[in-house]
Scaffold this motif. Structure first.
Motif, PDB file in Angstrom:
ATOM      1  N   ARG A  40     -22.095  24.958  14.093  1.00 23.84           N
ATOM      2  CA  ARG A  40     -22.243  26.125  13.879  1.00 23.84           C
ATOM      3  C   ARG A  40     -22.008  27.024  15.275  1.00 23.84           C
ATOM      4  O   ARG A  40     -22.040  28.219  15.197  1.00 23.84           O
ATOM      5  N   LEU A  41     -22.147  26.222  16.339  1.00 23.60           N
ATOM      6  CA  LEU A  41     -21.967  27.077  17.509  1.00 23.60           C
ATOM      7  C   LEU A  41     -20.792  26.783  18.128  1.00 23.60           C
ATOM      8  O   LEU A  41     -20.063  27.655  18.736  1.00 23.60           O
ATOM      9  N   ILE A  42     -20.252  25.671  18.152  1.00 30.76           N
ATOM     10  CA  ILE A  42     -18.881  25.438  18.584  1.00 30.76           C
ATOM     11  C   ILE A  42     -18.051  24.721  17.798  1.00 30.76           C
ATOM     12  O   ILE A  42     -18.544  23.859  16.835  1.00 30.76           O
ATOM     13  N   ARG A  43     -16.597  24.935  17.701  1.00 31.19           N
ATOM     14  CA  ARG A  43     -15.817  24.253  16.732  1.00 31.19           C
ATOM     15  C   ARG A  43     -15.481  22.664  16.993  1.00 31.19           C
ATOM     16  O   ARG A  43     -15.357  21.821  16.124  1.00 31.19           O
ATOM     17  N   HIS A  44     -15.865  22.295  18.398  1.00 25.00           N
ATOM     18  CA  HIS A  44     -15.312  21.045  18.672  1.00 25.00           C
ATOM     19  C   HIS A  44     -16.287  20.436  19.650  1.00 25.00           C
ATOM     20  O   HIS A  44     -16.182  19.954  20.857  1.00 25.00           O
ATOM     21  N   PRO A  45     -17.467  20.071  19.133  1.00 29.96           N
ATOM     22  CA  PRO A  45     -18.513  19.489  20.227  1.00 29.96           C
ATOM     23  C   PRO A  45     -18.188  18.090  20.545  1.00 29.96           C
ATOM     24  O   PRO A  45     -18.446  17.592  21.653  1.00 29.96           O
ATOM     25  N   ILE A  46     -17.459  17.323  19.778  1.00 28.08           N
ATOM     26  CA  ILE A  46     -16.974  16.089  20.409  1.00 28.08           C
ATOM     27  C   ILE A  46     -16.202  16.058  21.313  1.00 28.08           C
ATOM     28  O   ILE A  46     -16.548  15.396  22.426  1.00 28.08           O
ATOM     29  N   ALA A  90     -16.784  29.733  18.544  1.00 28.47           N
ATOM     30  CA  ALA A  90     -16.132  29.593  19.572  1.00 28.47           C
ATOM     31  C   ALA A  90     -15.702  28.072  19.654  1.00 28.47           C
ATOM     32  O   ALA A  90     -16.129  27.082  18.909  1.00 28.47           O
ATOM     33  N   MET A  91     -14.734  27.773  20.568  1.00 29.18           N
ATOM     34  CA  MET A  91     -13.908  26.568  20.501  1.00 29.18           C
ATOM     35  C   MET A  91     -14.775  25.503  21.065  1.00 29.18           C
ATOM     36  O   MET A  91     -15.136  24.454  20.596  1.00 29.18           O
TER      37      MET A  91
END
Length: 261
Positions: A192-198, A254-255
């Motif tokens: 929900r905060l960033i698209r790519h946490p990994i 955000a990305m």
């Protein structure tokens, strides 16, 4: 990798399936692939942080800087080509023509792990120091930052579907003779905060170190560049799969850095 999609198993939907022997072989194959991945992932932590493992990013046979640079770039290119090529929808469609679709993810995971094992084995160190943080507080903070990065990676895989991401759900579903539910788009927790946490976790893990050698700088720089290429390729596939739903998600989230980028 960063995948914001999930497909769960519909335990109540029987389907026509291959023979029990075939399903059992697929299940065993998926389990082996997952175990190889998990061992490789744990070794990667030690390899990058130069801790515990017998051969790390800063150890290995000595070579001239030009030879070491060439070998290391080739090794990283092998991983990048395998990872990006097999992650594309075109490869998945082709794979399903010749093998069980249920083992496609396990095959991807296994070959990605083997390409990393090759990298660990053949990596040539470039030991000259770029920076060396000596103060206990700052060195400790850098070390903790690396640990946090790896935890973000692992935690983010469970937010979506860890066992599906690494192929176990698919082979278990096949073995049970059940039908996988349609792929659904979801954005739990960090998504929900960033698209790519990994991907963010990997970047933090690769750069947060109290001791940065030229070899590690090369590894961190190339993998970070590859991450941005991977994001572009992955988001193109996600737009094709989810259409406006993903476009709207991309516009509002955000990305990699919340509220910034």
């Amino acid at each position: 990798m960063s995948i914001t999609l999930s497909s769960s198993t519909d335990a109540m939907s029987p389907v026509h399936t291959p023979s029990r022997a075939t399903r059992l072989i697929a299940l065993g194959y998926g389990i082996v692939a997952y175990l190889v991945f998990m061992g490789t992932f744990l070794y990667a932590i030690g390899f990058v942080s130069s801790a515990v493992v017998p051969k790390s990013i800063n150890t290995g046979p000595a070579s001239s800087w030009s030879t070491a640079l060439l070998i290391d770039l080739v090794l990283m290119s092998i991983f990048a080509l395998q990872h990006s090529g097999m992650a594309r929808s075109g490869f998945k469609t082709l794979f399903a023509r010749f093998a069980l679709a249920a083992v496609e993810r396990s095959t991807f995971v296994l070959l990605a792990s083997l390409s990393l094992i090759l990298l660990f084995w053949q990596w040539r160190p470039l030991p000259a120091m770029v920076w060396h943080i000596e103060g206990a507080v700052f060195a400790g903070a850098a070390t903790v930052g690396g640990v946090i990065g790896w935890l973000i990676v692992l935690y983010s895989t469970f937010l979506i579907s860890h066992f599906e991401l690494f192929g176990l759900n698919q082979v278990i579903t096949l073995f049970l003779g059940r039908l996988a539910a349609p792929i659904k788009f979801k954005t739990p927790g960090l998504y929900r905060l960033i698209r790519h946490p990994i991907y963010l976790g990997f970047i933090i893990a690769f750069w947060s170190t109290p001791l940065m050698s030229v070899g590690q700088l090369l590894f961190a720089s190339v993998t970070t560049a590859y991450i941005f290429v991977g994001i572009w390729l992955e988001e193109r596939d996600l737009v094709a799969l989810f259409g406006d739903e993903y476009r709207k998600y991309r516009q509002r989230v955000a990305m990699l850095l919340p509220g910034l980028f």
